[in-house]
Structures are given as C-alpha cells and as structure tokens.
Motif scaffolding. Structure first.
Motif, mmCIF file in Angstrom:
data_model
loop_
_atom_site.group_PDB
_atom_site.id
_atom_site.type_symbol
_atom_site.label_atom_id
_atom_site.label_comp_id
_atom_site.label_asym_id
_atom_site.label_seq_id
_atom_site.Cartn_x
_atom_site.Cartn_y
_atom_site.Cartn_z
ATOM 1 N N ASN A 7 38.928 24.331 48.816
ATOM 2 C CA ASN A 7 37.553 24.784 48.572
ATOM 3 C C ASN A 7 37.428 26.301 48.446
ATOM 4 N N TYR A 8 38.430 27.046 48.910
ATOM 5 C CA TYR A 8 38.378 28.507 48.768
ATOM 6 C C TYR A 8 39.005 28.953 47.436
ATOM 7 N N CYS A 9 39.535 27.994 46.680
ATOM 8 C CA CYS A 9 40.244 28.311 45.434
ATOM 9 C C CYS A 9 39.468 27.859 44.203
ATOM 10 N N SER A 20 39.476 31.804 39.192
ATOM 11 C CA SER A 20 40.035 31.019 40.297
ATOM 12 C C SER A 20 41.501 31.390 40.451
ATOM 13 N N MET A 21 41.951 31.359 41.697
ATOM 14 C CA MET A 21 43.349 31.689 41.956
ATOM 15 C C MET A 21 44.291 30.702 41.261
ATOM 16 N N THR A 22 43.784 29.521 40.956
ATOM 17 C CA THR A 22 44.670 28.539 40.307
ATOM 18 C C THR A 22 45.028 28.964 38.881
ATOM 19 N N VAL A 69 55.024 27.743 51.597
ATOM 20 C CA VAL A 69 54.197 26.531 51.638
ATOM 21 C C VAL A 69 52.786 26.926 52.061
ATOM 22 N N SER A 70 51.820 26.527 51.264
ATOM 23 C CA SER A 70 50.432 26.829 51.628
ATOM 24 C C SER A 70 49.929 25.734 52.553
ATOM 25 N N LEU A 71 49.518 26.129 53.722
ATOM 26 C CA LEU A 71 49.034 25.155 54.706
ATOM 27 C C LEU A 71 47.973 25.840 55.562
ATOM 28 N N ILE A 113 59.509 30.048 45.245
ATOM 29 C CA ILE A 113 58.458 29.129 44.779
ATOM 30 C C ILE A 113 57.314 29.141 45.794
ATOM 31 N N THR A 114 56.095 29.142 45.290
ATOM 32 C CA THR A 114 54.941 28.929 46.167
ATOM 33 C C THR A 114 54.365 27.564 45.830
ATOM 34 N N THR A 115 54.209 26.729 46.843
ATOM 35 C CA THR A 115 53.833 25.330 46.587
ATOM 36 C C THR A 115 52.921 24.807 47.689
ATOM 37 N N GLU A 136 40.857 35.874 53.099
ATOM 38 C CA GLU A 136 40.292 35.145 51.957
ATOM 39 C C GLU A 136 39.885 36.141 50.869
ATOM 40 N N MET A 137 40.120 35.759 49.630
ATOM 41 C CA MET A 137 39.692 36.584 48.489
ATOM 42 C C MET A 137 38.674 35.778 47.675
ATOM 43 N N PRO A 138 37.803 36.470 46.958
ATOM 44 C CA PRO A 138 36.729 35.722 46.287
ATOM 45 C C PRO A 138 37.129 35.141 44.921
ATOM 46 N N PHE A 139 38.377 34.722 44.774
ATOM 47 C CA PHE A 139 38.793 34.100 43.512
ATOM 48 C C PHE A 139 38.743 32.580 43.685
ATOM 49 N N ASN A 140 37.549 32.034 43.528
ATOM 50 C CA ASN A 140 37.370 30.617 43.848
ATOM 51 C C ASN A 140 36.643 29.873 42.727
ATOM 52 N N PHE A 171 48.659 30.751 55.302
ATOM 53 C CA PHE A 171 47.462 30.187 55.950
ATOM 54 C C PHE A 171 46.321 31.161 55.676
ATOM 55 N N ILE A 172 45.309 30.724 54.919
ATOM 56 C CA ILE A 172 44.166 31.599 54.630
ATOM 57 C C ILE A 172 43.159 31.447 55.774
ATOM 58 N N ALA A 173 42.767 32.562 56.377
ATOM 59 C CA ALA A 173 41.805 32.495 57.497
ATOM 60 C C ALA A 173 40.398 32.343 56.931
ATOM 61 N N THR A 232 54.764 30.022 40.535
ATOM 62 C CA THR A 232 53.554 29.637 41.228
ATOM 63 C C THR A 232 52.670 28.897 40.239
ATOM 64 N N GLY A 233 51.392 28.781 40.535
ATOM 65 C CA GLY A 233 50.495 28.055 39.638
ATOM 66 C C GLY A 233 49.056 28.283 40.056
ATOM 67 N N GLY A 234 48.277 27.318 39.836
ATOM 68 C CA GLY A 234 48.361 25.878 39.919
ATOM 69 C C GLY A 234 49.502 25.430 40.854
ATOM 70 N N GLU A 235 49.736 24.161 40.843
ATOM 71 C CA GLU A 235 50.839 23.666 41.655
ATOM 72 C C GLU A 235 52.068 23.537 40.752
ATOM 73 N N PRO A 236 53.123 24.337 41.003
ATOM 74 C CA PRO A 236 54.287 24.321 40.117
ATOM 75 C C PRO A 236 54.857 22.924 39.892
HETATM 76 N N1 SAM Z 1 49.686 25.445 44.394
HETATM 77 C C1 SAM Z 1 50.510 26.418 45.026
HETATM 78 C C2 SAM Z 1 50.110 26.574 46.466
HETATM 79 O O1 SAM Z 1 49.218 25.882 46.943
HETATM 80 O O2 SAM Z 1 50.722 27.377 47.141
HETATM 81 C C3 SAM Z 1 50.552 27.766 44.333
HETATM 82 C C4 SAM Z 1 49.301 28.324 43.751
HETATM 83 S S1 SAM Z 1 48.091 28.834 44.921
HETATM 84 C C5 SAM Z 1 46.833 29.432 43.859
HETATM 85 C C6 SAM Z 1 48.881 30.290 45.559
HETATM 86 C C7 SAM Z 1 48.318 30.825 46.833
HETATM 87 O O3 SAM Z 1 47.041 31.345 46.589
HETATM 88 C C8 SAM Z 1 48.178 29.804 47.944
HETATM 89 O O4 SAM Z 1 48.843 30.265 49.089
HETATM 90 C C9 SAM Z 1 46.699 29.750 48.162
HETATM 91 O O5 SAM Z 1 46.382 29.475 49.491
HETATM 92 C C10 SAM Z 1 46.262 31.135 47.735
HETATM 93 N N2 SAM Z 1 44.847 31.237 47.398
HETATM 94 C C11 SAM Z 1 44.152 30.489 46.538
HETATM 95 N N3 SAM Z 1 42.866 30.877 46.502
HETATM 96 C C12 SAM Z 1 42.740 31.900 47.368
HETATM 97 C C13 SAM Z 1 41.653 32.710 47.787
HETATM 98 N N4 SAM Z 1 40.443 32.548 47.304
HETATM 99 N N5 SAM Z 1 41.887 33.672 48.697
HETATM 100 C C14 SAM Z 1 43.136 33.842 49.206
HETATM 101 N N6 SAM Z 1 44.204 33.111 48.843
HETATM 102 C C15 SAM Z 1 44.015 32.143 47.938
#
Ligand code: SAM
Length: 327
Positions: A26-28, A321-323, A118-120, A94-96, A188-192, A158-160, A66-70
């Motif tokens: 939801n932050y992306c 969006s960060m995606t 790993v994004s968690l 790789i970021t996944t 958190e960044m405002p790229f959502n 881990f995004i706070a 990275t991506g999207g989800e690679p």
């Molecule tokens: N799908 C992969 C993943 O989940 O890691 C790679 C792409 S994702 C866009 C890359 C990173 O951007 C992730 O760690 C994600 O949490 C972070 N991200 C996405 N939107 C963000 C936001 N609004 N602010 C901060 N980090 C963000």
C-alpha cells in the motif's frame, strides 16, 4: 570510468526488469495497481543483457536487478546467466519480495549470486497481508529462511510505516537475532502511485534509532563503506546487524554512486528527479552501443547534487510509483 558533474564515481546500476509486481504494497501503489507498461515498451531480456554489457564497459561493476518484482519475468534466469559471464561485473544483486524466488535458489547459488535483498515489512501475518494486500506470508517467510540457511548474503528491507508496522520493528530484530542478516529500516518515500501525498514523515531514521535504542541500549555504530546509503549498527549478542536508510531525509547524496534504468528504458540519475531520457528506441536502432554511451555520459554529466535539488525541478515527482522507478 563514469564520473558525474559533482565528481562522484558512478559504478552501481539499478536495473529494473519489469514494472509489474504480484504484491500490491500500500505504500508503493494503489490496490488496483498502476497503468503497467505493455510488453513492447519493456526491454527484452536480450536488450537488458546488451545494455548491461554497455554499462559494464562504461565502468559499472555492480548491477542490482529490481522491478516491479524481478521474478515475475519468467526469463529472468536467462538474463542472470548472461550477466554472470560479464567480465568486469563484480557484483550481481537482486531485490525481491521473495514470493517467487523459491524454484531458482539453487541456480542462483550455482551462478555465484550472493546478495539478495528481501523486502519484508512485517513479521505479523495480518500486518503483512494488510500492507501487501496479498496472502503470501508463508511463502515469503519460508523463502527468506531458505536464502539465509543456503548462505546468501541477505538483507531485509523494512519500510517504517506510521500506524502500520512500527510494532514489528523490535520483534523483527529479535526474530533475526540468531541469523547473519542485516535488517535495514527505510524511511517511507512518497512514490506510491498517487495514493497518498505527504511532505513530512513521522518515522525518520533518528526516531527509528531512538525506538530501537529504547529496547537495546547497547548498540554499536559500525564503519560503513563511503557509498553506503545505510547507517549500520550492531546489537550486542545478535548475529547480524541493522541499518537505517534515510531515504526521505536524504543524508547520503554526497556519495551517491548510482544510476537507475527503468524497465521501459528511462534513465534516472536521482530517485527524486525526472527521468533524463529514454534508451529504448536507441537500443532498438542502429549504432545502439555508441548512441547509448553518448546518452549515458550526457545523463551522468548533468546530475542534481542532491535529492532536494532534483525534486525542486520535478513537478509531479510524487505521482509516480516505486514499482516503475525500480526502488
Ligand atoms: N519487488 C521487489 C521488492 O519487493 O523488493 C523490488 C521492487 S520494490 C519497488 C524495491 C524496494 O522499494 C522495496 O524494498 C520496497 O519496499 C521499496 N519501496 C517501494 N515503495 C516505497 C516507498 N513508497 N517508500 C520507500 N520504499 C519503497
């Protein structure tokens, strides 16, 4: 070697291989997703491999996919196999989100790929599902533990997020206590994708640190590489480390060594800036190598000094969006 107009060496490429993702954090992006690119607007795997080779010839020695989800790209391993043969490329990372990586873990190991982020953003199932809007908790946790036990160099992103996962900050450190991983807390960044606008954040890196210190007074600051975006710490008795990434506060621009290329070919020299140009047509035309090199030099020669300067010149920066940017 690539040197920018502020004398910063650029040797790290973040290459997005798709803008699609199987989660909807939801932050992306909004729950319905974004206007994802049509396939013909995305680089093919062959184009991604050729582009990577050009970038390595120009001085890049680290590429993060990275991506999207690679791993949404079914042919990702074809690209990774090609990257692993590139002379001069020292680090493939790789970021996944770790939902789809399972079947590929053995081959990643064989290819010598070690660094996986790993994004968690939660260790609580409900919190995870509320944030990601998907039911992938077990898969992500199983793959994460597998990656760690298989010996990958794993970092957790881990995004706070205020009112969402702050209660998981201390438990994730406790959970990871016995594992040699780095848990990195990002602002958190405002790229959502326009779902939420903000100019200030409640949980900046200083507040996250104070929160951690309240539970673990004995933390030691670690030396970090000059180009690191994270400020790193060790908690006494923990096998791993943790880091704070001031991604919104932007304290690290002075040593930024990165360049981003989106899955559609946009060259992004700062997360907060407008894309400088698009390489897709160039890559598909004659003299691609020569022309791409010229454009990359032009982009690197006109980088903003800081994320704040880049943002000033970029109206609509927070609609993206960060995606699509690639994180
Ligand atoms: N799908 C992969 C993943 O989940 O890691 C790679 C792409 S994702 C866009 C890359 C990173 O951007 C992730 O760690 C994600 O949490 C972070 N991200 C996405 N939107 C963000 C936001 N609004 N602010 C901060 N980090 C963000």
């Amino acid at each position: 070697m690539l040197i920018d107009n502020h004398n910063r060496k650029i040797n790290y490429l973040r290459l997005a291989v798709t803008d699609r993702c199987n989660l909807r954090c939801n932050y992306c992006m909004p729950s319905e997703g974004i206007n994802f690119s049509k396939n013909d607007k995305l680089f093919t795997i062959d184009e991604l491999a050729r582009l990577s080779k050009i970038m390595v010839e120009m001085g890049v020695d680290k590429i993060r996919l990275t991506g999207g989800e690679p791993f949404v790209r079914k042919d990702l391993m074809v690209l990774l196999r090609q990257l692993s043969t590139l002379d001069g490329l020292q680090d493939i990372s790789i970021t996944t989100n770790a939902t789809l990586i399972g079947p590929y873990i053995d081959e990643l190991k064989e290819l010598g790929i070690k660094n996986i982020n790993v994004s968690l953003d939660a260790i609580n199932r409900e919190t995870f599902e509320r944030i990601t809007r998907r039911d992938q908790y077990d898969t992500v946790h199983n793959n994460l533990i597998r990656l760690i036990t298989e010996g990958f160099n794993v970092r957790i992103n881990f995004i706070a997020l205020e009112h969402q996962n702050i209660q998981d900050i201390l438990p994730i450190l406790e959970l990871m206590k016995h594992y040699p991983v780095s848990v990195r807390f990002l602002e958190e960044m405002p790229f959502n994708g326009g779902s939420k606008k903000f100019n200030t954040i409640a949980w900046d890196y200083k507040r996250i640190l104070e929160h951690i210190r309240s539970e673990y007074p004995e933390i030691e600051k670690l030396e970090s590489p000059k180009t690191s975006t994270s400020i790193n710490y060790k908690i006494k008795g923990h096998a791993g480390t943790f880091g704070l990434i001031p991604s919104f506060t932007r304290t690290f621009c002075g040593s930024c060594n990165r360049l981003r290329i989106s899955a559609t070919g946009d060259v992004i020299t700062c997360l907060y800036g407008k894309p400088k140009m698009n390489l897709r047509t160039l890559m598909r035309n004659e003299n691609a190598e020569e022309n791409v090199k010229k454009e990359i030099l032009r982009a690197v020669g006109s980088r903003a000094k800081t994320g704040f300067e880049a943002q000033e010149k970029h109206t609509g920066v927070f609609d993206s969006s960060m995606t699509s940017i690639g994180g």
